[in-house]
Write an enzyme that holds these catalytic residues in place. Structure first.
Site, PDB file in Angstrom:
ATOM      1  N   ASN A   9       0.567  -1.226  -0.128  1.00  0.00           N
ATOM      2  CA  ASN A   9      -0.018   0.079   0.153  1.00  0.00           C
ATOM      3  C   ASN A   9       0.909   1.219   0.103  1.00  0.00           C
ATOM      4  OD1 ASN A   9      -1.832   1.977   0.377  1.00  0.00           O
ATOM      5  ND2 ASN A   9      -2.315   1.298   2.827  1.00  0.00           N
ATOM      6  N   TRP A  10       0.976   2.007  -1.092  1.00  0.00           N
ATOM      7  CA  TRP A  10       1.808   3.104  -1.378  1.00  0.00           C
ATOM      8  C   TRP A  10       1.097   4.224  -0.657  1.00  0.00           C
ATOM      9  CZ3 TRP A  10       3.665   2.552  -7.106  1.00  0.00           C
ATOM     10  CH2 TRP A  10       4.344   1.237  -7.291  1.00  0.00           C
ATOM     11  N   LYS A  11      -0.023   4.452  -0.179  1.00  0.00           N
ATOM     12  CA  LYS A  11      -0.788   5.342   0.453  1.00  0.00           C
ATOM     13  C   LYS A  11      -0.581   6.808  -0.464  1.00  0.00           C
ATOM     14  CE  LYS A  11       0.592   3.450   4.972  1.00  0.00           C
ATOM     15  NZ  LYS A  11       0.319   3.449   6.428  1.00  0.00           N
ATOM     16  N   HIS A  94      -9.346   0.183   5.872  1.00  0.00           N
ATOM     17  CA  HIS A  94      -7.973   0.700   6.394  1.00  0.00           C
ATOM     18  C   HIS A  94      -8.011   1.714   7.618  1.00  0.00           C
ATOM     19  CE1 HIS A  94      -3.730   2.174   6.799  1.00  0.00           C
ATOM     20  NE2 HIS A  94      -3.342   1.117   6.097  1.00  0.00           N
ATOM     21  N   GLU A  96      -6.400   4.140   8.409  1.00  0.00           N
ATOM     22  CA  GLU A  96      -6.426   5.649   8.105  1.00  0.00           C
ATOM     23  C   GLU A  96      -7.847   6.093   7.491  1.00  0.00           C
ATOM     24  OE1 GLU A  96      -3.137   5.379   5.839  1.00  0.00           O
ATOM     25  OE2 GLU A  96      -1.845   4.748   7.674  1.00  0.00           O
ATOM     26  N   GLU A 166      -4.442  -5.577  11.096  1.00  0.00           N
ATOM     27  CA  GLU A 166      -3.508  -4.428  10.995  1.00  0.00           C
ATOM     28  C   GLU A 166      -3.695  -3.882  12.424  1.00  0.00           C
ATOM     29  OE1 GLU A 166      -1.961  -3.360   7.022  1.00  0.00           O
ATOM     30  OE2 GLU A 166      -3.432  -2.218   7.543  1.00  0.00           O
ATOM     31  N   ILE A 171       0.896   0.523  12.744  1.00  0.00           N
ATOM     32  CA  ILE A 171       1.117   0.956  11.475  1.00  0.00           C
ATOM     33  C   ILE A 171       2.013   2.292  11.421  1.00  0.00           C
ATOM     34  CG2 ILE A 171      -0.356   1.870   9.471  1.00  0.00           C
ATOM     35  CD1 ILE A 171      -2.586   0.010  10.287  1.00  0.00           C
ATOM     36  N   GLY A 172       2.902   1.962  10.654  1.00  0.00           N
ATOM     37  CA  GLY A 172       3.952   3.263  10.383  1.00  0.00           C
ATOM     38  C   GLY A 172       4.587   3.546  11.749  1.00  0.00           C
ATOM     39  N   SER A 212       4.085  -2.375  10.143  1.00  0.00           N
ATOM     40  CA  SER A 212       5.769  -2.308  10.460  1.00  0.00           C
ATOM     41  C   SER A 212       6.364  -3.563   9.811  1.00  0.00           C
ATOM     42  CB  SER A 212       5.934  -2.008  11.986  1.00  0.00           C
ATOM     43  OG  SER A 212       5.505  -0.569  12.113  1.00  0.00           O
ATOM     44  N   GLY A 233       3.174  -1.429   4.238  1.00  0.00           N
ATOM     45  CA  GLY A 233       3.057   0.160   3.744  1.00  0.00           C
ATOM     46  C   GLY A 233       4.439   0.483   3.507  1.00  0.00           C
ATOM     47  N   GLY A 234       5.225   1.046   4.421  1.00  0.00           N
ATOM     48  CA  GLY A 234       6.552   1.907   4.290  1.00  0.00           C
ATOM     49  C   GLY A 234       7.284   1.088   3.616  1.00  0.00           C
TER      50      GLY A 234
END
Ligand code: PEP
Length: 255
Positions: A9-11, A94, A96, A166, A171-172, A212, A233-234
């Site tokens: 997921n590149w957000k 998600h 977010e 998640e 997350i992140g 993460s 993600g990252g």
């Protein structure tokens, strides 16, 4: 046999040119891996990335979707439009979207149904916040998210859903869940599905861990039977890191 999946997921990262650059790198590297890979680029890059990845084992999906097919919904994107742009998957639920954009379980349910009706599969995310975890409410929160979003959906829709566990606090943040705790939640999710649908519904569901994930920690998750892959993600923003995570998954699952 459950599908083993690696999703990135590149957000809200990467311009069209940057997206093309990393997609080309991933296309080249992932051809040698027998793995189902899904990328979720920003909407602006979706069409060009789907064209660029044609003939590879990497699919693309939309990070979000609205449930109506068209109409006066300024700023939203419809499942028909996503599909036309090459999306085979959609992310729903998600954290977010839930926490920044106040998406409710009821809205998430509509999104899931609409995406599946329009021929896409859904990665449906669930997970508890830190305060909920600290209050011992993890299972209660996850159960509610699943029971509302999947209430009454036909069995054939369930076949088009992948669940991602998640934990929001992971997350992140660089702090992943412990692999054993994640596996226990995956097992719990399967028990909810058995209870809501038929016995065996849980055993058939692919459940990904997200939060993460990095090449350095992923092996501990990937070796566990309960964990059918990752939503990243990252680390999906770097070609080498994402590929290394893919290699770990292929090795651990003996694909
Ligand atoms: C995510 O956004 O779904 C996610 C898991 O992010 P990260 O890997 O950066 O924690």
């Amino acid at each position: 046999m459950r599908d083993i999946i690696l999703a990135g997921n590149w957000k809200m990262h990467k311009t069209i040119e940057e997206s093309k650059e990393i997609a080309l790198c991933l296309k080249e590297k992932f051809t040698e891996l027998p793995l189902n890979v899904i990328l979720f680029p920003p909407f602006t890059a979706l069409y060009s990335i789907s064209e660029l990845l044609k003939g590879s084992n990497i699919s693309v999906g939309g990070q979000n979707v609205y449930f109506e097919e068209k109409g006066a919904f300024t700023g939203e994107i419809s499942p028909v439009m996503l599909k036309e742009a090459g999306a085979k998957y959609v992310i729903a639920g998600h954290s977010e979207r839930r926490n920044i954009f106040n998406e409710t379980d009821e809205l998430i349910k509509k999104k899931i149904c609409s995406a599946v009706e329009n021929g896409m599969d859904v990665i449906f995310c669930v997970g508890e916040k830190l305060e909920e975890r600290e209050a011992g409410r993890t299972e209660e929160v996850i159960s509610k998210e699943i029971r509302i979003a999947l209430d009454g959906i036909p069995r054939e829709v369930l076949d088009h859903i992948i669940i991602a566990y998640e934990p929001v606090w992971a997350i992140g943040t660089g702090v992943a869940a412990s692999p054993d705790e994640a596996a226990a939640i995956h097992k719990f999710i399967r028990s909810i599905l058995d209870d809501m649908f038929v016995r065996g519904a849980g055993a058939n569901m692919s459940i990904l861990y997200g939060g993460s994930i990095k090449p350095e920690n992923f092996i501990e998750f990937a070796i566990l039977d309960e964990i059918d892959g990752g939503l990243v993600g990252g680390a999906s923003l770097k070609c080498e890191d994402f590929y290394d995570i893919g290699k770990i998954l292929v090795e651990c699952k003996k694909l």
